[in-house]
Scaffold this motif. Structure first.
Motif, PDB file in Angstrom:
ATOM      1  N   PHE A 189      20.321  11.003-103.764  1.00 36.12           N
ATOM      2  CA  PHE A 189      20.434  10.897-102.314  1.00 36.12           C
ATOM      3  C   PHE A 189      21.874  10.965-101.819  1.00 36.12           C
ATOM      4  CE2 PHE A 189      16.210   9.193-103.196  1.00 36.12           C
ATOM      5  CZ  PHE A 189      15.455   9.908-102.275  1.00 36.12           C
ATOM      6  N   GLY A 190      22.779  11.425-102.662  1.00 30.38           N
ATOM      7  CA  GLY A 190      24.113  11.794-102.226  1.00 30.38           C
ATOM      8  C   GLY A 190      25.064  10.663-101.910  1.00 30.38           C
ATOM      9  N   TYR A 191      24.923   9.532-102.590  1.00 32.25           N
ATOM     10  CA  TYR A 191      25.864   8.425-102.375  1.00 32.25           C
ATOM     11  C   TYR A 191      27.150   8.675-103.153  1.00 32.25           C
ATOM     12  CZ  TYR A 191      22.273   5.717-100.018  1.00 32.25           C
ATOM     13  OH  TYR A 191      21.313   5.283 -99.118  1.00 32.25           O
ATOM     14  N   ASP A 192      28.264   8.297-102.545  1.00 36.90           N
ATOM     15  CA  ASP A 192      29.578   8.459-103.179  1.00 36.90           C
ATOM     16  C   ASP A 192      29.886   7.310-104.133  1.00 36.90           C
ATOM     17  OD1 ASP A 192      30.355  10.782-101.506  1.00 36.90           O
ATOM     18  OD2 ASP A 192      30.330   9.293 -99.895  1.00 36.90           O
ATOM     19  N   GLY A 244      26.325  -5.006 -94.169  1.00 32.55           N
ATOM     20  CA  GLY A 244      26.247  -3.653 -93.629  1.00 32.55           C
ATOM     21  C   GLY A 244      26.035  -2.542 -94.629  1.00 32.55           C
ATOM     22  N   TYR A 245      25.473  -2.847 -95.813  1.00 32.99           N
ATOM     23  CA  TYR A 245      25.320  -1.820 -96.846  1.00 32.99           C
ATOM     24  C   TYR A 245      23.864  -1.397 -97.031  1.00 32.99           C
ATOM     25  CZ  TYR A 245      30.144  -2.579 -98.343  1.00 32.99           C
ATOM     26  OH  TYR A 245      31.511  -2.654 -98.389  1.00 32.99           O
ATOM     27  N   ASP A 246      23.687  -0.110 -97.391  1.00 27.53           N
ATOM     28  CA  ASP A 246      22.385   0.359 -97.862  1.00 27.53           C
ATOM     29  C   ASP A 246      22.107  -0.269 -99.226  1.00 27.53           C
ATOM     30  OD1 ASP A 246      22.201   1.984 -95.657  1.00 27.53           O
ATOM     31  OD2 ASP A 246      22.669   3.841 -96.735  1.00 27.53           O
ATOM     32  N   TYR A 247      20.836  -0.393 -99.576  1.00 28.31           N
ATOM     33  CA  TYR A 247      20.493  -0.994-100.855  1.00 28.31           C
ATOM     34  C   TYR A 247      19.184  -0.395-101.371  1.00 28.31           C
ATOM     35  CZ  TYR A 247      16.734  -3.445 -98.533  1.00 28.31           C
ATOM     36  OH  TYR A 247      15.581  -3.702 -97.840  1.00 28.31           O
ATOM     37  N   ILE A 248      18.964  -0.568-102.649  1.00 29.74           N
ATOM     38  CA  ILE A 248      17.684  -0.280-103.279  1.00 29.74           C
ATOM     39  C   ILE A 248      17.413  -1.382-104.305  1.00 29.74           C
ATOM     40  CG2 ILE A 248      18.738   1.272-105.004  1.00 29.74           C
ATOM     41  CD1 ILE A 248      15.194   1.630-103.563  1.00 29.74           C
ATOM     42  N   MET A 262      36.727  10.247 -93.988  1.00 28.90           N
ATOM     43  CA  MET A 262      35.364   9.764 -93.830  1.00 28.90           C
ATOM     44  C   MET A 262      35.112   8.559 -94.735  1.00 28.90           C
ATOM     45  SD  MET A 262      33.200  13.341 -93.718  1.00 28.90           S
ATOM     46  CE  MET A 262      31.656  12.404 -93.643  1.00 28.90           C
ATOM     47  N   GLU A 263      34.335   7.620 -94.240  1.00 25.10           N
ATOM     48  CA  GLU A 263      33.951   6.464 -95.042  1.00 25.10           C
ATOM     49  C   GLU A 263      32.994   6.897 -96.152  1.00 25.10           C
ATOM     50  OE1 GLU A 263      34.873   3.206 -94.843  1.00 25.10           O
ATOM     51  OE2 GLU A 263      36.382   3.888 -93.400  1.00 25.10           O
ATOM     52  N   PRO A 264      33.176   6.351 -97.360  1.00 21.80           N
ATOM     53  CA  PRO A 264      32.252   6.720 -98.448  1.00 21.80           C
ATOM     54  C   PRO A 264      30.846   6.196 -98.161  1.00 21.80           C
ATOM     55  CG  PRO A 264      33.671   4.911 -99.124  1.00 21.80           C
ATOM     56  CD  PRO A 264      34.200   5.396 -97.804  1.00 21.80           C
ATOM     57  N   LYS A 265      29.878   6.932 -98.655  1.00 24.23           N
ATOM     58  CA  LYS A 265      28.482   6.517 -98.539  1.00 24.23           C
ATOM     59  C   LYS A 265      28.177   5.618 -99.733  1.00 24.23           C
ATOM     60  CE  LYS A 265      23.829   8.513 -97.984  1.00 24.23           C
ATOM     61  NZ  LYS A 265      23.037   9.772 -98.035  1.00 24.23           N
ATOM     62  N   VAL A 266      27.811   4.361 -99.463  1.00 27.89           N
ATOM     63  CA  VAL A 266      27.705   3.337-100.508  1.00 27.89           C
ATOM     64  C   VAL A 266      26.276   2.820-100.608  1.00 27.89           C
ATOM     65  CG1 VAL A 266      28.560   1.108-101.339  1.00 27.89           C
ATOM     66  CG2 VAL A 266      30.096   2.643-100.072  1.00 27.89           C
ATOM     67  N   LEU A 267      25.810   2.689-101.842  1.00 25.54           N
ATOM     68  CA  LEU A 267      24.486   2.132-102.117  1.00 25.54           C
ATOM     69  C   LEU A 267      24.637   0.907-103.022  1.00 25.54           C
ATOM     70  CD1 LEU A 267      21.306   2.474-102.055  1.00 25.54           C
ATOM     71  CD2 LEU A 267      21.581   3.626-104.272  1.00 25.54           C
ATOM     72  N   ILE A 268      23.971  -0.176-102.665  1.00 23.50           N
ATOM     73  CA  ILE A 268      23.927  -1.353-103.522  1.00 23.50           C
ATOM     74  C   ILE A 268      22.643  -1.290-104.343  1.00 23.50           C
ATOM     75  CG2 ILE A 268      24.105  -3.849-103.636  1.00 23.50           C
ATOM     76  CD1 ILE A 268      26.463  -2.330-102.251  1.00 23.50           C
ATOM     77  N   VAL A 269      22.792  -1.276-105.660  1.00 24.61           N
ATOM     78  CA  VAL A 269      21.657  -1.221-106.580  1.00 24.61           C
ATOM     79  C   VAL A 269      21.374  -2.644-107.054  1.00 24.61           C
ATOM     80  CG1 VAL A 269      20.817  -0.362-108.793  1.00 24.61           C
ATOM     81  CG2 VAL A 269      22.205   1.122-107.316  1.00 24.61           C
ATOM     82  N   ILE A 270      20.158  -3.130-106.797  1.00 24.70           N
ATOM     83  CA  ILE A 270      19.792  -4.506-107.138  1.00 24.70           C
ATOM     84  C   ILE A 270      18.682  -4.480-108.185  1.00 24.70           C
ATOM     85  CG2 ILE A 270      19.046  -6.739-106.239  1.00 24.70           C
ATOM     86  CD1 ILE A 270      19.908  -5.789-103.451  1.00 24.70           C
ATOM     87  N   PRO A 271      19.022  -4.520-109.479  1.00 24.39           N
ATOM     88  CA  PRO A 271      17.984  -4.584-110.511  1.00 24.39           C
ATOM     89  C   PRO A 271      17.331  -5.956-110.482  1.00 24.39           C
ATOM     90  CG  PRO A 271      20.146  -4.787-111.513  1.00 24.39           C
ATOM     91  CD  PRO A 271      20.379  -4.533-110.063  1.00 24.39           C
ATOM     92  N   ALA A 272      16.012  -6.003-110.560  1.00 23.71           N
ATOM     93  CA  ALA A 272      15.308  -7.283-110.444  1.00 23.71           C
ATOM     94  C   ALA A 272      14.146  -7.344-111.422  1.00 23.71           C
ATOM     95  CB  ALA A 272      14.792  -7.466-109.011  1.00 23.71           C
ATOM     96  N   TYR A 273      14.131  -8.382-112.226  1.00 21.44           N
ATOM     97  CA  TYR A 273      13.005  -8.660-113.114  1.00 21.44           C
ATOM     98  C   TYR A 273      12.628 -10.123-112.941  1.00 21.44           C
ATOM     99  CZ  TYR A 273      10.151  -9.312-117.271  1.00 21.44           C
ATOM    100  OH  TYR A 273       9.109  -9.622-118.120  1.00 21.44           O
ATOM    101  N   ASN A 274      11.447 -10.360-112.399  1.00 19.85           N
ATOM    102  CA  ASN A 274      10.960 -11.722-112.146  1.00 19.85           C
ATOM    103  C   ASN A 274      11.945 -12.518-111.285  1.00 19.85           C
ATOM    104  OD1 ASN A 274       8.749 -11.037-113.698  1.00 19.85           O
ATOM    105  ND2 ASN A 274       9.410 -12.197-115.502  1.00 19.85           N
TER     106      ASN A 274
END
Length: 232
Positions: free
Chosen positions: A77-80, A29-33, A1-13
């Protein structure tokens, strides 16, 4: 199975950059927050008006707090795998696949390095490269491992690193110290070669006298992290 991937984008100003940064991630094609770290400009307005997935922190926690919030989101949320990609436009989403592959091959923490191989990408200023060389030497001295780009914020974490950093993560200038913690905790740390760009807007928090404080604080933090983890 493909890993579940999240891109974390910290942003200040990062109102000027955040939309293009997110678009680059989505195109690959990636999920992000987006973690809005109490921005004082229109970062949150840009996110909300464009329907971006945003975690709005009620106050400015600094880069360490923002990144840890992203790790906690990924864990909940269960990201690998989660990947830190800064909101200033320096990190090229074209290298996301390479970071994912390295984690999927067994690494716990993978660092995107500007210096692992010679590239045409942005190499930072001369004084910053001197500082990076110093911190690389500190990590080698304290952990026995050479890391060519210890200040890189372009990093991928597998489940073990996510769990470690959810429990504890440095507040200020966290990248070098967290590498020392990961190595001393028995995690596998690898690097992959990436090209970076100059920041597309905003200003760095490190400059002038703050760069001296940065070097002293991070050097001491690496030493303390290495000693404390060894004693445990």
């Amino acid at each position: 199975m493909e890993p579940k991937v999240l891109i974390v984008i910290p942003a200040y100003n990062e109102a000027d950059n955040i939309l293009n940064t997110v678009r680059g991630v989505v195109e690959h094609g990636y999920d992000y927050i987006v973690v809005n770290d109490g921005s004082r400009d229109a970062t949150l307005d840009v996110c909300r008006s464009n329907g971006l997935n945003v975690l709005d922190l009620p106050m400015n926690l600094g880069i360490g707090g923002a990144v840890q919030a992203g790790h906690k989101y990924a864990q909940r949320f269960g990201y690998d795998i989660d990947i830190q990609l800064d909101g200033d436009g320096q990190h090229d989403p074209a290298y996301l696949d390479a970071l994912v592959r390295e984690v999927a091959s067994g690494a716990d923490l993978v660092i995107g390095s500007r210096f692992l191989e010679k590239t045409d990408g942005f190499q930072s200023t001369f004084m910053r490269r001197v500082g990076i060389t110093w911190l690389s030497a500190m990590l080698k001295l304290c952990t026995g491992r050479r890391v060519s780009d210890p200040t890189s914020g372009f990093r991928a974490c597998g489940c073990r690193a996510i769990d470690l950093f959810c429990a504890s993560y440095p507040v200020d200038y966290p990248e070098p110290e967290s590498i020392a913690v990961a190595i001393k905790s028995g995690l596998s740390v690898k690097e992959v070669s990436v090209e970076m760009r100059e920041r597309q807007g905003g200003t760095s928090s490190i400059g002038g006298l703050s760069s001296v404080y940065y070097m002293l604080k991070v050097s001491l933090a690496i030493l303390i992290a290495s000693v404390s983890r060894r004693s445990k």
